[in-house]
Design a protein around this motif. Sequence first.
Motif, PDB file in Angstrom:
ATOM      1  N   GLU A  37     -85.682  42.309  87.835  1.00  0.00           N
ATOM      2  CA  GLU A  37     -86.644  41.920  86.809  1.00  0.00           C
ATOM      3  C   GLU A  37     -86.906  43.068  85.837  1.00  0.00           C
ATOM      4  OE1 GLU A  37     -91.276  40.340  86.502  1.00  0.00           O
ATOM      5  OE2 GLU A  37     -90.156  40.057  88.365  1.00  0.00           O
ATOM      6  N   GLU A  38     -86.988  44.286  86.357  1.00  0.00           N
ATOM      7  CA  GLU A  38     -87.225  45.422  85.468  1.00  0.00           C
ATOM      8  C   GLU A  38     -86.028  45.664  84.565  1.00  0.00           C
ATOM      9  OE1 GLU A  38     -88.463  50.160  85.442  1.00  0.00           O
ATOM     10  OE2 GLU A  38     -87.976  49.187  87.356  1.00  0.00           O
ATOM     11  N   ALA A  39     -84.817  45.535  85.105  1.00  0.00           N
ATOM     12  CA  ALA A  39     -83.620  45.716  84.287  1.00  0.00           C
ATOM     13  C   ALA A  39     -83.598  44.725  83.136  1.00  0.00           C
ATOM     14  CB  ALA A  39     -82.372  45.562  85.151  1.00  0.00           C
ATOM     15  N   VAL A  40     -83.937  43.477  83.409  1.00  0.00           N
ATOM     16  CA  VAL A  40     -83.974  42.448  82.362  1.00  0.00           C
ATOM     17  C   VAL A  40     -85.024  42.792  81.313  1.00  0.00           C
ATOM     18  CG1 VAL A  40     -84.582  40.043  81.890  1.00  0.00           C
ATOM     19  CG2 VAL A  40     -83.053  40.597  83.791  1.00  0.00           C
ATOM     20  N   THR A  41     -86.197  43.223  81.758  1.00  0.00           N
ATOM     21  CA  THR A  41     -87.268  43.582  80.825  1.00  0.00           C
ATOM     22  C   THR A  41     -86.842  44.706  79.896  1.00  0.00           C
ATOM     23  OG1 THR A  41     -89.000  42.888  82.371  1.00  0.00           O
ATOM     24  CG2 THR A  41     -89.636  44.443  80.643  1.00  0.00           C
ATOM     25  N   LEU A  42     -86.201  45.724  80.451  1.00  0.00           N
ATOM     26  CA  LEU A  42     -85.749  46.857  79.646  1.00  0.00           C
ATOM     27  C   LEU A  42     -84.671  46.435  78.651  1.00  0.00           C
ATOM     28  CD1 LEU A  42     -85.560  49.564  82.462  1.00  0.00           C
ATOM     29  CD2 LEU A  42     -87.242  49.453  80.620  1.00  0.00           C
ATOM     30  N   LEU A  43     -83.754  45.605  79.076  1.00  0.00           N
ATOM     31  CA  LEU A  43     -82.683  45.163  78.186  1.00  0.00           C
ATOM     32  C   LEU A  43     -83.221  44.266  77.076  1.00  0.00           C
ATOM     33  CD1 LEU A  43     -79.934  44.527  80.866  1.00  0.00           C
ATOM     34  CD2 LEU A  43     -79.883  46.288  79.087  1.00  0.00           C
ATOM     35  N   ARG A  71     -84.941  43.816  71.168  1.00  0.00           N
ATOM     36  CA  ARG A  71     -86.000  43.852  70.150  1.00  0.00           C
ATOM     37  C   ARG A  71     -85.885  45.101  69.283  1.00  0.00           C
ATOM     38  NH1 ARG A  71     -89.016  41.425  74.417  1.00  0.00           N
ATOM     39  NH2 ARG A  71     -89.654  43.464  75.223  1.00  0.00           N
ATOM     40  N   ALA A  72     -85.558  46.229  69.906  1.00  0.00           N
ATOM     41  CA  ALA A  72     -85.429  47.479  69.156  1.00  0.00           C
ATOM     42  C   ALA A  72     -84.262  47.410  68.176  1.00  0.00           C
ATOM     43  CB  ALA A  72     -85.248  48.648  70.116  1.00  0.00           C
ATOM     44  N   ILE A  73     -83.156  46.833  68.610  1.00  0.00           N
ATOM     45  CA  ILE A  73     -82.004  46.672  67.720  1.00  0.00           C
ATOM     46  C   ILE A  73     -82.383  45.786  66.535  1.00  0.00           C
ATOM     47  CG2 ILE A  73     -79.688  45.689  67.498  1.00  0.00           C
ATOM     48  CD1 ILE A  73     -79.198  46.477  70.425  1.00  0.00           C
ATOM     49  N   GLU A 123     -75.812  41.107  70.572  1.00  0.00           N
ATOM     50  CA  GLU A 123     -75.115  39.973  71.190  1.00  0.00           C
ATOM     51  C   GLU A 123     -74.634  40.330  72.600  1.00  0.00           C
ATOM     52  OE1 GLU A 123     -71.175  37.127  70.413  1.00  0.00           O
ATOM     53  OE2 GLU A 123     -71.706  38.724  68.998  1.00  0.00           O
ATOM     54  N   TRP A 124     -74.040  41.506  72.730  1.00  0.00           N
ATOM     55  CA  TRP A 124     -73.548  41.939  74.042  1.00  0.00           C
ATOM     56  C   TRP A 124     -74.698  42.090  75.035  1.00  0.00           C
ATOM     57  CZ3 TRP A 124     -74.806  46.234  76.839  1.00  0.00           C
ATOM     58  CH2 TRP A 124     -74.061  46.428  78.004  1.00  0.00           C
ATOM     59  N   THR A 125     -75.813  42.672  74.588  1.00  0.00           N
ATOM     60  CA  THR A 125     -76.956  42.869  75.485  1.00  0.00           C
ATOM     61  C   THR A 125     -77.529  41.540  75.943  1.00  0.00           C
ATOM     62  OG1 THR A 125     -77.489  44.940  74.316  1.00  0.00           O
ATOM     63  CG2 THR A 125     -79.172  44.030  75.764  1.00  0.00           C
ATOM     64  N   LYS A 126     -77.605  40.569  75.036  1.00  0.00           N
ATOM     65  CA  LYS A 126     -78.100  39.233  75.411  1.00  0.00           C
ATOM     66  C   LYS A 126     -77.184  38.606  76.472  1.00  0.00           C
ATOM     67  CE  LYS A 126     -80.291  38.288  70.941  1.00  0.00           C
ATOM     68  NZ  LYS A 126     -80.188  37.508  69.673  1.00  0.00           N
ATOM     69  N   GLY A 127     -75.890  38.814  76.326  1.00  0.00           N
ATOM     70  CA  GLY A 127     -74.955  38.296  77.318  1.00  0.00           C
ATOM     71  C   GLY A 127     -75.161  38.935  78.680  1.00  0.00           C
ATOM     72  N   ILE A 154     -77.966  40.212  79.777  1.00  0.00           N
ATOM     73  CA  ILE A 154     -79.235  39.674  80.294  1.00  0.00           C
ATOM     74  C   ILE A 154     -78.996  38.317  80.964  1.00  0.00           C
ATOM     75  CG2 ILE A 154     -81.484  38.736  79.618  1.00  0.00           C
ATOM     76  CD1 ILE A 154     -81.539  40.927  77.423  1.00  0.00           C
ATOM     77  N   GLU A 155     -78.220  37.462  80.305  1.00  0.00           N
ATOM     78  CA  GLU A 155     -77.927  36.135  80.866  1.00  0.00           C
ATOM     79  C   GLU A 155     -77.205  36.260  82.207  1.00  0.00           C
ATOM     80  OE1 GLU A 155     -75.774  33.807  78.088  1.00  0.00           O
ATOM     81  OE2 GLU A 155     -77.419  33.711  76.620  1.00  0.00           O
ATOM     82  N   ARG A 156     -76.268  37.178  82.302  1.00  0.00           N
ATOM     83  CA  ARG A 156     -75.525  37.353  83.557  1.00  0.00           C
ATOM     84  C   ARG A 156     -76.444  37.838  84.673  1.00  0.00           C
ATOM     85  NH1 ARG A 156     -71.875  38.982  79.652  1.00  0.00           N
ATOM     86  NH2 ARG A 156     -72.254  41.217  79.866  1.00  0.00           N
ATOM     87  N   ILE A 157     -77.315  38.782  84.329  1.00  0.00           N
ATOM     88  CA  ILE A 157     -78.233  39.320  85.341  1.00  0.00           C
ATOM     89  C   ILE A 157     -79.237  38.248  85.768  1.00  0.00           C
ATOM     90  CG2 ILE A 157     -80.064  41.008  85.762  1.00  0.00           C
ATOM     91  CD1 ILE A 157     -78.555  42.933  83.904  1.00  0.00           C
ATOM     92  N   GLU A 158     -79.793  37.523  84.797  1.00  0.00           N
ATOM     93  CA  GLU A 158     -80.741  36.459  85.127  1.00  0.00           C
ATOM     94  C   GLU A 158     -80.065  35.345  85.917  1.00  0.00           C
ATOM     95  OE1 GLU A 158     -84.174  36.576  81.692  1.00  0.00           O
ATOM     96  OE2 GLU A 158     -82.336  35.464  81.239  1.00  0.00           O
ATOM     97  N   GLY A 159     -78.753  35.200  85.743  1.00  0.00           N
ATOM     98  CA  GLY A 159     -78.003  34.178  86.466  1.00  0.00           C
ATOM     99  C   GLY A 159     -77.628  34.584  87.876  1.00  0.00           C
ATOM    100  N   GLY A 160     -78.018  35.815  88.282  1.00  0.00           N
ATOM    101  CA  GLY A 160     -77.774  36.236  89.659  1.00  0.00           C
ATOM    102  C   GLY A 160     -76.634  37.209  89.850  1.00  0.00           C
TER     103      GLY A 160
END
Length: 213
Positions: free
Chosen positions: A115-121, A126-128, A167-171, A173-179
């Motif tokens: 959860e923390e990794a997702v929050t940071l990413l 947002r910063a980008i 775009e890469w970071t969002k991808g 995040i999706e992979r991490i949130e997907g398990g």
Amino acid sequence: MSAIRLLVLGAVRQHGRAHGYQVRSDLEYWGAHEWSNAKPGSIYHALKQMAKQGLLVAHEVAPSTAGGPPRTEYEITGRGTEEYLTLLREALVSYDQKPDVLAAALGFVVDLPREEAVTLLKERVRAIGGWRDAVTEYYTPEGGPQQLGHIGEIMNFWVHSADFGAEWTKGLIERIEGGAYVFAGEGEPFVGVLAEGEENPYATDEEHPGDAR
């Protein structure tokens, strides 16, 4: 931020205790000598400096029965762990770091809770976006970057880099949130370091692993 501190602290932490050649072999195994400043001299220097700073503790180890000089093994301290986690979090959030810093952070991202990794990413995304908005609002002429002649290609490069980074970071995040992957507290982590005596297929020379530095 320099990638070398994060890389060295992370490699030592994964081993528990490690001598300089082990750390060097791990970083070469990851290819870090190609995409960062993690060259042999920098690695040994970082180990000694961080031991002086109290981030690592140095243990003198007797030579093996096969002979050879004594060597030094390093172990991360409480302060070292705090520094390591601070560097890791900063590297994941900061959009303006050099690529080697982000690459180093990706190698250790699973040391954080999922959860923390997702929050940071997400903060990174947002910063980008904030940086891109500022650039396009204040530095792009109405006629587009081409109005600046070939100099406009500088802006084109940075804007496209920002778009790709988001775009890469969002991808990711999706992979991490997907398990994907095993994060801190979830079970047995992936082992990304070489075992004692394991041959490093990417070694740059024939230096003996009993290196005393």
